[in-house]
Design a protein around this motif. Structure first.
Motif, PDB file in Angstrom:
ATOM      1  N   UNK A 213       0.929  -1.071   0.016  1.00 17.81           N
ATOM      2  CA  UNK A 213       0.049   0.173  -0.073  1.00 17.81           C
ATOM      3  C   UNK A 213       0.882   1.288   0.178  1.00 17.81           C
ATOM      4  N   UNK A 214       0.466   2.412  -0.275  1.00 16.83           N
ATOM      5  CA  UNK A 214       1.070   3.579  -0.303  1.00 16.83           C
ATOM      6  C   UNK A 214       1.340   4.045   1.164  1.00 16.83           C
ATOM      7  N   UNK A 215       2.803   4.425   1.177  1.00 15.50           N
ATOM      8  CA  UNK A 215       3.190   4.820   2.522  1.00 15.50           C
ATOM      9  C   UNK A 215       3.258   6.354   2.876  1.00 15.50           C
ATOM     10  N   UNK A 216       3.273   7.054   1.428  1.00 13.05           N
ATOM     11  CA  UNK A 216       3.608   8.487   1.554  1.00 13.05           C
ATOM     12  C   UNK A 216       2.501   9.082   1.080  1.00 13.05           C
ATOM     13  N   UNK A 218       2.796  11.368  -1.148  1.00  8.96           N
ATOM     14  CA  UNK A 218       3.358  11.098  -2.873  1.00  8.96           C
ATOM     15  C   UNK A 218       2.635  10.061  -3.394  1.00  8.96           C
ATOM     16  N   UNK A 219       3.121   8.849  -2.780  1.00  2.63           N
ATOM     17  CA  UNK A 219       2.635   7.566  -3.327  1.00  2.63           C
ATOM     18  C   UNK A 219       1.134   7.352  -3.230  1.00  2.63           C
ATOM     19  N   UNK A 220       0.429   8.051  -2.322  1.00  2.00           N
ATOM     20  CA  UNK A 220      -1.175   7.906  -2.441  1.00  2.00           C
ATOM     21  C   UNK A 220      -1.665   8.488  -3.540  1.00  2.00           C
ATOM     22  N   UNK A 341      -2.477   5.509   7.736  1.00  2.90           N
ATOM     23  CA  UNK A 341      -2.819   6.808   6.752  1.00  2.90           C
ATOM     24  C   UNK A 341      -1.641   7.069   6.399  1.00  2.90           C
ATOM     25  N   UNK A 342      -1.038   7.608   5.174  1.00  2.28           N
ATOM     26  CA  UNK A 342       0.223   7.609   4.464  1.00  2.28           C
ATOM     27  C   UNK A 342       0.878   8.847   5.173  1.00  2.28           C
ATOM     28  N   UNK A 343       1.836   9.092   5.268  1.00  2.00           N
ATOM     29  CA  UNK A 343       2.578  10.343   5.803  1.00  2.00           C
ATOM     30  C   UNK A 343       3.239  11.274   4.875  1.00  2.00           C
ATOM     31  N   UNK A 344       3.283  12.407   5.340  1.00  2.00           N
ATOM     32  CA  UNK A 344       4.163  13.387   4.395  1.00  2.00           C
ATOM     33  C   UNK A 344       5.518  13.490   4.418  1.00  2.00           C
ATOM     34  N   UNK A 345       6.055  13.379   3.488  1.00  2.56           N
ATOM     35  CA  UNK A 345       7.612  13.314   3.453  1.00  2.56           C
ATOM     36  C   UNK A 345       8.190  14.404   4.500  1.00  2.56           C
TER      37      UNK A 345
END
Lengths: 472, 314
Positions: A213-216, A218-220, A341-345
């Motif tokens: 699954x998307x982790x960040x 940007x990936x989301x 929930x993905x995180x922001x870089x």
């Protein structure tokens, strides 16, 4: 669509909203006509004491001294003579039955107190009952209303009781507890909580070449775009992720704050929240309101096998701890995963962010036997009862020490959620007396921003202009 | 009390005394209603006027703030949004409904076999509570499996999302209203039957076509009832609440006012202020502004009605 940006509610209240419409609207409709005057007829009794102590500038939470004023009446300890308490709770159906089961246990173990439960999902009724001087002895509420009701004196502060009985507030999950507190006072205790995580369709991700699954963020965004299927004429067939994501949850991802306690300013223009809205907006504009509206109108009912996530119309969705139970019921063969929930870089320190909503119990102002009412609330929020209640409803418990209780093993998806509940980055919307106005204004603004009726800056500045005057 | 008076030695009471006694006896009989009226209508009425000048949250004592509520309302964008949505219902939806009831009434006035059956059929929806019919219509108007769209699709027409599409929510309400037009039709029907038959006979003999008979006999004959229905419809439409409340999902749903606030009506905003934001003073002021608007509209309609309402007589 506003549904998707607004708070995602519990199963409880999602179901309840439907089931209780009849009740709520009959009485609600009746109220509206001459509502202004209804409260008036009975405004007199004791409108002063709890709010007076609430406005005192004390900051030590639950210190025995801080709430001395409020405790004038409930001086003596446990009641000797038999009392009967009425308890209004918002749950209905099987969830109401779970409550009744607990009430029975309480009555059996407390010979002097008889609690009578009443499923009363019209929360506005509580208002009229309290102002009318004939409130229930215990009632349930949404956490976000506590500050408003508490500071206005509709709730009896629990500080003295908590101090007297040494209730360990530290065991409560901080994000859940703060929603019951305002200005150093605890007005209610949270009995259940909710937050959202990322659900993803494993097969659809695999088909698109993703193994995780998307982790960040940007990936989301990348996943959301790649997983969407758009026809040539712009019509949507599949969405990677509905763009009207819950902006409260994603505001936490960017460290957004809605309130600055030092300057007493509401901060809808906080850069973190702006970033969350911007994320939504970018995704929204990629498809456009018209296509999204048409698509969303074609989607099936949330609580059915046609739920867009169950039927493969959404590849990913942000949803709460109740969803796995629904999946088990409506789409048992769905191959899905639950991810943080993905995180922001830019904010790796804010990993595992989220936004907590709670359900709480409180003692309404004017309750005849507050000591006995407290006895019930204390009992209900004890570990054992809390686990029994939340496990029965498939809601998350509010005490840290209960998170690993084996009772939850049987609830699908709970492992992920109870683990996530330990994250320090789970926050809740700041407890503010004007929460409803603030939240409605934000919902409206985000809606207008997404639909291009205003810009992010103008829209959020408008919220500030509307809400800041409400700060006292 | 009266028996005691009778048993007393005869003492001549003046007609004036008797009149007074009759008055008080009558008042005593009417007192349950009078007390109820004073306590539940007059007192709240003036109570809300007082509260409209205060800041009042239901729990603490009201604080006098003069005209601040009214001033705030006039610069409140939500007020204007709610007002314009409500005006739509009052000036577009309501007249459409009125015309529909009139047409239904004309149909139900035809002398055909089984007309009582049709009359019953058209009146049935009026018996169903708004809450139930609103829920029923959410099924009928479901974009996917609702009956309305199934029919539309089967004849190759565009199938809108109705209650989910901000552009279609109010037309949906109009449709729901049309379905219940039997109630208004019944009143029109009664009035239709009150129009003397000989007018029609005379007109027929003079060779007037059916549409001229409607225009020159039926409509003037109905005009007092039309005025009444128009006014009641106007007042009702200004207070529209239930449909939106139900369709928006109720007070705790967070979706009050429907998609993109398209069903955000005046009474919804009033309710929101009173029972969700706990701003009773503000809500009272809203109520009074609505009251004034309704009174003004009513006066305008009544004033202009002299031109088109025909009260019969010689």
């Amino acid at each position: 669509m506003s549904k998707n940006i607004r708070f995602t509610r519990t199963t409880t209240f999602a179901m309840l909203a439907g089931a209780s419409l009849l009740l709520a609207s009959c009485s609600g409709g009746g109220n509206s006509g001459n509502g202004a005057s209804e409260g008036g007829s009975a405004s007199s009794p004791g409108a002063s004491s709890p709010s007076a102590s609430a406005s005192a500038p004390e900051s030590a939470a639950a210190s025995p001294a801080s709430a001395s004023q409020a405790s004038a009446s409930p001086a003596n300890a446990s009641p000797q003579e038999k009392v009967t308490l009425s308890f209004w709770y918002g749950w209905t159906g099987p969830e109401g039955e779970a409550i009744e089961k607990l009430i029975k246990q309480f009555n059996d173990s407390h010979p002097n107190i008889t609690v009578k439960g009443l499923s009363q999902s019209d929360y506005q009724k509580q208002l009229t009952a309290i102002t009318g001087g004939n409130p229930p002895d215990i009632a349930s509420q949404f956490g976000q209303n506590v500050a408003a009701w508490g500071t206005k004196g509709a709730m009896i502060p629990l500080d003295d009781y908590i101090a007297k009985d040494n209730v360990d507030l530290n065991d409560f999950i901080p994000g859940a507890l703060v929603s019951s507190q305002y200005d150093g006072h605890t007005y209610a205790l949270p009995i259940a909580m909710h937050f959202t995580m990322l659900f993803y369709n494993k097969k659809m991700l695999a088909d698109a070449g993703y193994s995780a699954p998307p982790a960040t963020m940007t990936e989301l965004k990348e996943y959301a775009e790649k997983l969407s299927v758009v026809q040539k004429d712009g019509r949507l067939e599949v969405l990677g992720l509905w763009p009207g994501i819950d902006s409260y949850t994603f505001s936490q991802v960017y460290g957004g704050k809605f309130w600055d306690p030092d300057t007493k300013q509401v901060t809808p223009d906080d850069p973190g929240f702006k970033q969350a809205v911007q994320f939504s907006k970018d995704l929204w504009d990629k498809y456009g309101s018209e296509n999204l509206d048409r698509f969303s109108a074609s989607l099936g009912k949330y609580q059915s096998a046609q739920n867009p996530f169950f039927s493969g119309k959404y590849a990913m969705t942000i949803d709460g701890e109740w969803l796995p139970t629904f999946i088990k019921q409506f789409a048992p063969s769905l191959d899905y995963g639950i991810a943080p929930i993905p995180y922001s870089e830019d904010h790796p320190e804010l990993k595992n962010a989220g936004n907590i909503n709670t359900s709480v119990l409180y003692i309404p102002k004017g309750a005849k036997h507050p000591d006995a009412s407290w006895e019930f609330i204390k009992w209900f929020t004890d570990k054992q009862q809390l686990v029994q209640f939340t496990a029965a409803l498939g809601n998350l418990p509010t005490r840290a020490s209960t998170l690993d209780d084996p009772s939850y093993d049987a609830v699908p998806g709970f492992k992920e959620f109870t683990d996530y509940a330990k994250s320090p980055n789970l926050k809740s919307f700041p407890s503010l007396p004007f929460f409803s106005e603030y939240s409605d204004a934000l919902t409206k603004a985000v809606n207008d921003i997404l639909r291009g009726k205003t810009t992010i800056d103008d829209g959020l500045a408008g919220v500030k202009k509307t809400i800041q005057p409400l700060v006292k | 009390m009266s028996t005691r008076t009778l048993d007393r030695p005869v003492k001549q009471s003046t007609p004036r005394q008797r009149k007074r006694r009759i008055f008080w006896t009558g008042a005593a009989f009417a007192s349950p209603w009078i007390i109820g009226f004073l306590a539940f209508t007059v007192y709240p009425f003036f109570g809300s006027l007082y509260y409209s000048f205060t800041s009042y949250d239901l729990f603490s004592a009201p604080k006098w703030i003069g005209l601040a509520n009214y001033r705030a309302i006039l610069s409140d964008p939500s007020f204007y949004k709610a007002l314009s949505n409500t005006f739509y219902m009052a000036f577009i939806a309501m007249p459409i409904g009125l015309v529909a009831s009139l047409l239904v009434a004309l149909l139900l006035n035809l002398k055909v076999r089984g007309i009582t059956f049709y009359r019953t059929l058209y009146y049935v929806p009026a018996v169903i509570p708004i809450v139930a019919s609103a829920i029923l219509w959410t099924w009928l108007l479901n974009p996917d499996y609702g009956l309305v769209n199934i029919v539309l699709r089967s004849v190759g027409l565009n199938d809108p999302a109705w209650l989910l599409d901000p552009n279609y929510t109010k037309p949906s309400l109009i449709m729901m209203g049309l379905w219940g037009s039997g109630a208004g039709a019944l009143i029109f029907l009664a009035a239709l039957q009150g129009i003397p038959q000989q007018y029609y006979e005379a007109a027929s003999i003079d060779g007037a076509a059916w549409y001229r008979r409607i225009w020159h006999i039926t409509l003037p004959g109905l005009s007092p009832i039309l005025l009444f229905q128009f006014l009641m419809g106007l007042i009702g439409a200004m207070q529209i609440f239930t449909e939106s409340f139900i369709l928006g999902g109720g007070a705790n749903s967070g979706t009050m006012g429907g998609p993109d606030q398209s069903l955000f009506f005046y009474a919804i905003y009033l309710y929101q202020n009173a029972f969700i934001y706990l701003k009773m003073g503000y809500a009272s002021a809203l109520a009074w502004i609505l009251f004034v608007i309704v009174v003004l509209l009513t006066l305008v309609v009544l004033k202009t009605s002299a031109r088109w309402v025909y009260y019969g007589g010689d």
